[in-house]
Design a protein around this motif. Structure first.
Motif, PDB file in Angstrom:
ATOM      1  N   ASP A 126       0.847  -1.188   0.000  1.00 34.98           N
ATOM      2  CA  ASP A 126       0.000   0.000   0.000  1.00 34.98           C
ATOM      3  C   ASP A 126       0.885   1.242   0.000  1.00 34.98           C
ATOM      4  OD1 ASP A 126      -1.737   2.082   0.482  1.00 34.98           O
ATOM      5  OD2 ASP A 126      -2.791   1.093   2.143  1.00 34.98           O
ATOM      6  N   PRO A 127       0.793   2.111  -1.001  1.00 31.72           N
ATOM      7  CA  PRO A 127       1.647   3.307  -1.031  1.00 31.72           C
ATOM      8  C   PRO A 127       1.428   4.224   0.162  1.00 31.72           C
ATOM      9  CG  PRO A 127      -0.058   3.396  -2.725  1.00 31.72           C
ATOM     10  CD  PRO A 127      -0.067   2.012  -2.189  1.00 31.72           C
ATOM     11  N   ALA A 128       0.273   4.108   0.820  1.00 35.80           N
ATOM     12  CA  ALA A 128       0.017   4.921   2.013  1.00 35.80           C
ATOM     13  C   ALA A 128       0.867   4.475   3.190  1.00 35.80           C
ATOM     14  CB  ALA A 128      -1.465   4.857   2.383  1.00 35.80           C
ATOM     15  N   GLU A 129       1.560   3.332   3.058  1.00 36.94           N
ATOM     16  CA  GLU A 129       2.391   2.807   4.141  1.00 36.94           C
ATOM     17  C   GLU A 129       3.878   2.934   3.828  1.00 36.94           C
ATOM     18  OE1 GLU A 129       1.002  -1.174   4.652  1.00 36.94           O
ATOM     19  OE2 GLU A 129      -0.898  -0.554   5.574  1.00 36.94           O
ATOM     20  N   ALA A 130       4.239   3.949   3.015  1.00 36.32           N
ATOM     21  CA  ALA A 130       5.634   4.149   2.627  1.00 36.32           C
ATOM     22  C   ALA A 130       6.420   4.822   3.752  1.00 36.32           C
ATOM     23  CB  ALA A 130       5.703   4.983   1.361  1.00 36.32           C
ATOM     24  N   PHE A 131       7.748   4.708   3.638  1.00 33.79           N
ATOM     25  CA  PHE A 131       8.653   5.298   4.620  1.00 33.79           C
ATOM     26  C   PHE A 131       9.765   6.091   3.934  1.00 33.79           C
ATOM     27  CE2 PHE A 131       6.974   1.406   6.476  1.00 33.79           C
ATOM     28  CZ  PHE A 131       6.637   1.775   7.772  1.00 33.79           C
ATOM     29  N   HIS A 132      10.205   7.158   4.587  1.00 37.76           N
ATOM     30  CA  HIS A 132      11.512   7.741   4.312  1.00 37.76           C
ATOM     31  C   HIS A 132      12.489   6.977   5.202  1.00 37.76           C
ATOM     32  CE1 HIS A 132       9.431  10.947   2.279  1.00 37.76           C
ATOM     33  NE2 HIS A 132       8.964  11.480   3.385  1.00 37.76           N
TER      34      HIS A 132
END
Length: 377
Positions: A126-132
């Protein structure tokens, strides 16, 4: 004190590569001692084949270029030059996450994990669960400067990590760690409780010790017995070895690539709980990239400080300043872990494998990290 952040690229000199190859060519091999398999250590034939691959087939430049594709930097914190990767996601709302490696590993540990965290869309997530993602090299490891004195603790490393995240402009972030990182990541929540939203560790929380036996159930005692029988509990006691005489052993690891390779192979073999041969669990080139990094940076001795600067071994205890998640609960016992942690995520069916699970199961680890932090974002 300088707060400058300087771009960094690995550029190992050709002379250092030639020197490594020359030392491998001139290796003085011992006789095989009597005994079956790995009972007396790394078998001579096994190490000769691996060293031959390192000398003739492994391509450092290819892996150096791959790692240099990650944005890398240096900065000074508390008088220490700290090397780190900082890989930003293109996804809006990505949560900053610091990954802390352990021993005898390095930032190389996370090479296959980073893209799965920064770009979940490309890996079925899910792209909403991305991280830096921020990956510092612990002081004394890789390109980070070694500690100049004693008195270093996981808490001290955690303070450096918190200052690094602040310097990068992150006010709200997660912390993840395995091995020594499982001690550092919880300490980050303690030193920066208003900034760390959650702590994720690979394992080690709630591990029973002998004094817990009287209150344990029959099933828990059986699990404890299995824990005590594991290779990684009964192999070479690196904690005691590196507390006793790290300088003495460093001469061999620093001067002989075969000695260094044998030591790394011994520990990665013992840390393998998958039931499969090491070369089937961790890609051989990935393993050798980590060994090569230690060799080229001369950090076999300087990375030993978490052991020689300690008084003994204890399992990670954790913290209550932020919610905690783990990759694998067992063989830890949740009710024991909850004595010192606010457990929010305690899966019992994630795939088992190598102690350095990011090198073995990056897809499963990334998915589980996303699952935990989705609960605290």
């Amino acid at each position: 004190m300088s707060t400058e952040i300087r771009p960094f690229q690995m550029e190992i000199a050709a002379a250092d590569l030639d020197d490594l190859n020359d030392r491998l060519d001139r290796a003085r091999w011992p006789r095989q001692l009597p005994g079956e398999g790995w009972s007396l250590g790394v078998p001579v034939a096994y190490l000769q084949e691996l060293a031959g691959y390192w000398r003739n087939m492994y391509d450092w430049r290819r892996h150096e270029a791959r790692l240099n594709a990650f944005p890398q930097f240096m900065t000074e914190i508390d008088g220490q030059d700290i090397h780190f990767l900082h890989v930003r996601s293109v996804e809006p709302g990505a949560l900053p996450l610091i990954l802390v490696h352990g021993w005898p590993n390095s930032f190389v540990e996370f090479g296959d994990l980073i893209g799965r965290l920064t770009s979940p869309r490309a890996h079925g997530g899910d792209p909403a669960e991305a991280f830096h993602v921020v990956v510092p090299s612990v002081p004394g490891f890789g390109f980070s400067a070694p500690p100049g004195g004693t008195g270093w603790t996981a808490a001290r490393v955690a303070r450096i990590g918190a200052k690094l995240m602040r310097r990068l402009g992150y006010e709200r972030y997660g912390a993840q760690g395995g091995d020594f990182g499982a001690y550092v990541a919880p300490e980050m929540a303690k030193v920066a409780p208003d900034h760390v939203v959650g702590v994720y560790v690979v394992g080690g929380l709630g591990f029973p010790i002998e004094k817990d036996l009287p209150e344990m159930t029959e099933a828990e005692r059986a699990a404890y017995t299995r824990l005590m029988e594991q290779d990684w509990m009964n192999g070479v006691d690196h904690h005691a070895l590196l507390r006793a005489a790290p300088q003495t052993f460093t001469y061999g690891w620093h001067d002989s690539p075969v000695a260094a390779l044998a030591w790394m192979t011994q520990k990665f073999h013992e840390f393998n709980a998958s039931g499969r041969p090491l070369e089937q669990v961790i890609d051989r080139d990935l393993f050798l990239t980590n060994v090569s990094l230690y060799w080229f940076t001369g950090t076999f001795g300087t990375s030993a400080w978490p052991y020689y600067d300690s008084t003994g071994f204890g399992w990670p205890e954790g913290q209550t300043a932020a919610p905690t998640g783990v990759y694998s609960g067992p063989p830890g016992i949740r009710r024991l872990a909850e004595r010192h942690n606010i457990i929010l995520h305690w899966p019992e069916n994630n795939p088992a494998g190598h102690h350095f699970i990011a090198m073995d199961q990056p897809d499963h680890l990334a998915a589980d990290i996303r699952a935990f932090f989705a609960k605290v974002r």
